[in-house]
Design a protein around this motif. Structure first.
Motif, PDB file in Angstrom:
ATOM      1  N   THR A 141      -0.823  -0.207  20.509  1.00  0.00           N
ATOM      2  CA  THR A 141      -0.772  -1.665  20.363  1.00  0.00           C
ATOM      3  C   THR A 141      -0.945  -2.126  18.917  1.00  0.00           C
ATOM      4  O   THR A 141      -0.775  -3.309  18.632  1.00  0.00           O
ATOM      5  CB  THR A 141      -1.863  -2.326  21.227  1.00  0.00           C
ATOM      6  N   ASN A 146       3.659  -0.161  17.259  1.00  0.00           N
ATOM      7  CA  ASN A 146       3.852  -0.766  18.582  1.00  0.00           C
ATOM      8  C   ASN A 146       5.322  -1.044  18.877  1.00  0.00           C
ATOM      9  O   ASN A 146       5.646  -1.614  19.925  1.00  0.00           O
ATOM     10  CB  ASN A 146       3.049  -2.065  18.690  1.00  0.00           C
ATOM     11  N   LYS A 147       6.226  -0.658  17.968  1.00  0.00           N
ATOM     12  CA  LYS A 147       7.641  -0.958  18.166  1.00  0.00           C
ATOM     13  C   LYS A 147       8.501   0.188  17.654  1.00  0.00           C
ATOM     14  O   LYS A 147       8.213   0.793  16.622  1.00  0.00           O
ATOM     15  CB  LYS A 147       8.017  -2.254  17.433  1.00  0.00           C
ATOM     16  N   HIS A 200      10.586  -5.482  31.539  1.00  0.00           N
ATOM     17  CA  HIS A 200       9.154  -5.263  31.366  1.00  0.00           C
ATOM     18  C   HIS A 200       8.752  -4.025  32.158  1.00  0.00           C
ATOM     19  O   HIS A 200       9.179  -3.845  33.296  1.00  0.00           O
ATOM     20  CB  HIS A 200       8.357  -6.473  31.844  1.00  0.00           C
ATOM     21  N   THR A 229       3.110  -4.493  24.074  1.00  0.00           N
ATOM     22  CA  THR A 229       2.394  -5.739  23.790  1.00  0.00           C
ATOM     23  C   THR A 229       0.893  -5.544  23.915  1.00  0.00           C
ATOM     24  O   THR A 229       0.421  -4.610  24.565  1.00  0.00           O
ATOM     25  CB  THR A 229       2.843  -6.859  24.747  1.00  0.00           C
TER      26      THR A 229
END
Length: 318
Positions: A141, A146-147, A200, A229
């Motif tokens: 996170t 986180n990406k 999601h 997220t």
């Protein structure tokens, strides 16, 4: 000669100092052992997922405490070590890369085919692997870990009417908090219109995302990302990881099938031609409503007059 030897000795010492990297303090679990613990954590979480829904939370904690006991680590030692690693994100990122590789190798050893497709998607046509990124990634996170973004440029092997299929597995390793991963797939067509899908993920499972060029516009490029997220009020020190593995992206091109004309086909062709005065025989065979996937919503972008879903036959004159 003495001067040269002294210079060489200084260079060697500088190189040795540069290669030395501060290690993890001794009071914390060392990287190799932490790697083994987190891998077993993954196995324990998977085992808990297979139990009854109302018992999963209890079993998840029970199994993970058994993992710590197996490695001779107390819960307090593990928690304090995770606080350290979550503050040194580059270290936990390297550990999780190795854990992800172990998970992928385990899946392949058990017979998983990372490039396989669902039987319903194996239609008449050609299929090409177009994924060039890592087959397994891990996200935490804390930015920037986180990406994970990806991009695929279309080449001459792409054709109008292609279908893009992105498939992957997710594995969540959480101490607490709500699991919320996000995947986005975006296709840019040659007329600069956009098709996109968002998904999601909140459980360890297999996911499938598709975008179909149902307007025969041609594909220019493909982009997307995976994102983990963080809850607004959550702490940055608790253990929250999402592993995305067995990633594959396929470009599927269906071959045109010759079909014998029937009276029904003739009526449908005449109805469409009456609505499009400029159409000609050189435009190729006409698609009917049955050729468009029923569950495929129209993609955003420019209007496409070749999509039969927008056509309505004129009322019969009496």
């Amino acid at each position: 000669m003495k001067i040269i030897r002294s210079l060489l000795l200084c260079l060697v010492l500088l190189a040795a100092l540069a290669s030395c990297k501060p290690g993890v303090p001794r009071q914390y679990i060392q990287p190799s052992k932490m790697e083994d613990i987190l891998y077993d954590y993954h196995l324990a979480g998977g085992a808990a997922e297979t139990t009854e829904y109302n018992e999963r939370a209890y079993n998840d904690r029970l199994y993970k405490l058994a993992v710590l006991k197996k490695h001779g680590v107390s819960e307090a030692e593990f928690d304090s070590s995770m606080v350290y690693y979550m503050r040194h994100t580059e270290r936990i990122h390297e550990i999780m890369k190795r854990v992800s590789e172990k998970i992928s190798n385990q899946a392949v050893a058990m017979g998983a085919d990372v490039s396989s497709m669902d039987e319903g998607q194996m239609m008449i046509g050609d299929t090409t692997r177009i994924w060039r990124g890592e087959s397994s990634i891990s996200l935490i996170t804390n930015p920037p870990y986180n990406k994970y973004s990806f991009k695929v440029e279309a080449d001459s092997s792409f054709h109008a009417g292609d279908r893009i299929i992105l498939r992957f597995n997710t594995l969540f390793l959480y101490q607490d908090g709500m699991r919320d991963g996000l995947a986005m797939l975006v296709v840019k067509f040659k007329n600069d219109s956009i098709g996109s899908r968002v998904m999601h993920m909140s459980s360890s499972s297999r996911y499938n995302m598709e975008i179909f060029d149902n307007g025969n516009r041609g594909i220019k490029e493909i982009k997307g990302f995976f994102f983990l997220t963080r809850e607004a009020n959550s702490t940055t020190t608790t253990f929250k990881l999402m592993v995305v593995n067995q990633i594959s992206m396929m470009r599927f091109h269906a071959k045109k099938q010759e079909k014998t004309a029937t009276p029904t086909d003739s009526v449908q062709t005449q109805t469409r031609d009456s609505l499009q005065p400029n159409s000609s025989a050189s435009d190729g065979p006409v698609k009917t409503h049955n050729d468009v996937p029923k569950n495929m919503p129209p993609l955003p972008g420019k209007a496409n007059m070749n999509n039969d879903a927008h056509m309505k036959p004129e009322p019969e004159k009496r």
